[in-house]
Design a protein around this motif. Structure first.
Motif, mmCIF file in Angstrom:
data_model
loop_
_atom_site.group_PDB
_atom_site.id
_atom_site.type_symbol
_atom_site.label_atom_id
_atom_site.label_comp_id
_atom_site.label_asym_id
_atom_site.label_seq_id
_atom_site.Cartn_x
_atom_site.Cartn_y
_atom_site.Cartn_z
ATOM 1 N N SER A 1 -106.021 -64.765 24.373
ATOM 2 C CA SER A 1 -105.902 -65.951 25.208
ATOM 3 C C SER A 1 -105.151 -65.588 26.489
ATOM 4 O O SER A 1 -104.458 -64.560 26.551
ATOM 5 C CB SER A 1 -105.141 -67.048 24.468
ATOM 6 O OG SER A 1 -103.761 -66.696 24.358
ATOM 7 N N GLU B 1 -98.449 -69.432 19.847
ATOM 8 C CA GLU B 1 -99.541 -70.256 20.370
ATOM 9 C C GLU B 1 -100.237 -71.022 19.257
ATOM 10 O O GLU B 1 -100.563 -72.207 19.405
ATOM 11 C CB GLU B 1 -100.525 -69.357 21.108
ATOM 12 C CG GLU B 1 -101.506 -70.107 21.984
ATOM 13 C CD GLU B 1 -102.277 -69.161 22.884
ATOM 14 O OE1 GLU B 1 -102.435 -69.479 24.075
ATOM 15 O OE2 GLU B 1 -102.719 -68.090 22.404
ATOM 16 N N ARG C 1 -99.151 -64.684 20.034
ATOM 17 C CA ARG C 1 -100.299 -65.223 19.285
ATOM 18 C C ARG C 1 -99.845 -66.218 18.231
ATOM 19 O O ARG C 1 -100.424 -67.307 18.090
ATOM 20 C CB ARG C 1 -101.068 -64.064 18.652
ATOM 21 C CG ARG C 1 -102.229 -64.483 17.763
ATOM 22 C CD ARG C 1 -102.951 -63.244 17.235
ATOM 23 N NE ARG C 1 -104.004 -63.589 16.294
ATOM 24 C CZ ARG C 1 -103.854 -63.654 14.979
ATOM 25 N NH1 ARG C 1 -102.643 -63.406 14.445
ATOM 26 N NH2 ARG C 1 -104.867 -63.972 14.188
ATOM 27 N N GLN D 1 -101.465 -65.003 25.626
ATOM 28 C CA GLN D 1 -101.244 -63.716 24.971
ATOM 29 C C GLN D 1 -101.354 -62.573 25.980
ATOM 30 O O GLN D 1 -100.555 -61.632 25.954
ATOM 31 C CB GLN D 1 -102.270 -63.526 23.851
ATOM 32 C CG GLN D 1 -102.132 -64.520 22.709
ATOM 33 C CD GLN D 1 -103.355 -64.542 21.811
ATOM 34 O OE1 GLN D 1 -104.137 -63.598 21.771
ATOM 35 N NE2 GLN D 1 -103.541 -65.640 21.081
#
Length: 272
Positions: free
Chosen positions: A180, A46, A43, A183
């Protein structure tokens, strides 16, 4: 109702992640599951790459190192851009508890572009996922498959020596956020240890790392992990697996593992 995310945030302490019961491991000792660790690091990576503002960069490799036990205590994540250019971005991330690094990851992003005209060999076929009509219990995030037992949510039905697969639904990293695809992939990749090392006496190996290679990201909120190879000697095991969704295979994983002092309780924690 059971928590559905690995962590809660603390508005009084920005950046602090507080693990929920979902982040707990099936291993003894109050440890955090590798899925939660990997997802938290992914996370932050990203978010850091998104700050660069490039739409062409895609995650293609993820390497997670679990070099210390990660306790069920608050943690923070720090990231560093190692290298960025027109065609790649390399990012390091570390997870800290009480000021001490307990896990680290490195992500390689590559710029997508047009494929060349030539063709290369590629394996045909993909592992078969469970039927779309297969329903798990509301609190189960995964179901298991082995050649001897077929699909079943009870991991004890797969204590055998046949090849294993696993089908997983997405778990949010942070309460109130949707995970996402990146993730999701990084989290589920950690359970490659389960599909490669679940055997006749249960899960007796604990992985120290996982490396993921991605040609694309998963589509939808479910994905599978299927064992492809495994070797062991003197208490050290290596395993490889494919990542797939209902469209086909999109990645591969490699894990190294050590003999654990106790078997993991997969049935109690539904974790790896």
């Amino acid at each position: 109702m059971r928590q559905t995310a690995f962590f809660d945030t603390d508005p009084t302490a920005p950046g602090l992640l507080r693990p929920t019961p979902v982040a707990g491991s099936g291993w003894a000792g109050g440890q955090m599951r590798g899925m939660a660790v990997s997802a938290a690091l992914a996370r932050e990576v990203e978010h850091r790459v998104a700050e660069l503002g490039s739409d062409s960069l895609r995650p293609t490799r993820w390497t997670l190192d679990l070099f210390r036990p990660v306790a069920m205590r608050p943690c923070t994540v720090e990231t560093e851009i190692v290298r960025t250019g027109t065609r790649l971005c390399l990012v390091d991330a570390r997870l800290y508890q009480d000021g001490t690094p307990v896990a680290a990851a490195r992500a390689l992003y590559l710029a997508a572009g047009e494929a060349p005209a030539g063709r290369c060999w590629s394996a045909s076929g993909a592992p078969i996922p469970p039927p779309p009509t297969w329903h798990r219990a509301p609190d189960d995030s995964r179901i298991y498959y082995s050649g001897d037992a077929g699909w079943d949510a009870d991991p004890t039905q797969h204590h055998n020596i046949s090849r294993n697969r696993l089908w997983h639904k997405s778990i949010p990293v942070i309460h109130g956020e949707e995970a996402s695809p990146f993730q999701f992939a990084c989290a589920v990749a950690d359970v490659s240890n389960v599909v490669t090392n679940l055997g006749s006496q249960g899960l007796e190996y604990i992985n120290t790392d996982v490396t993921v290679a991605l040609s694309r990201l998963p589509i939808g909120d479910e994905m599978g992990v299927s064992a492809t190879d495994r070797h062991e000697r003197d208490g050290i095991a290596i395993g490889t697996a494919e990542l797939y969704d209902r469209t086909g295979v999109f990645g591969t994983t490699t894990v190294t593992a050590l003999t654990a002092s106790l078997s993991a309780d997969l049935a109690a924690a539904n974790v790896g």
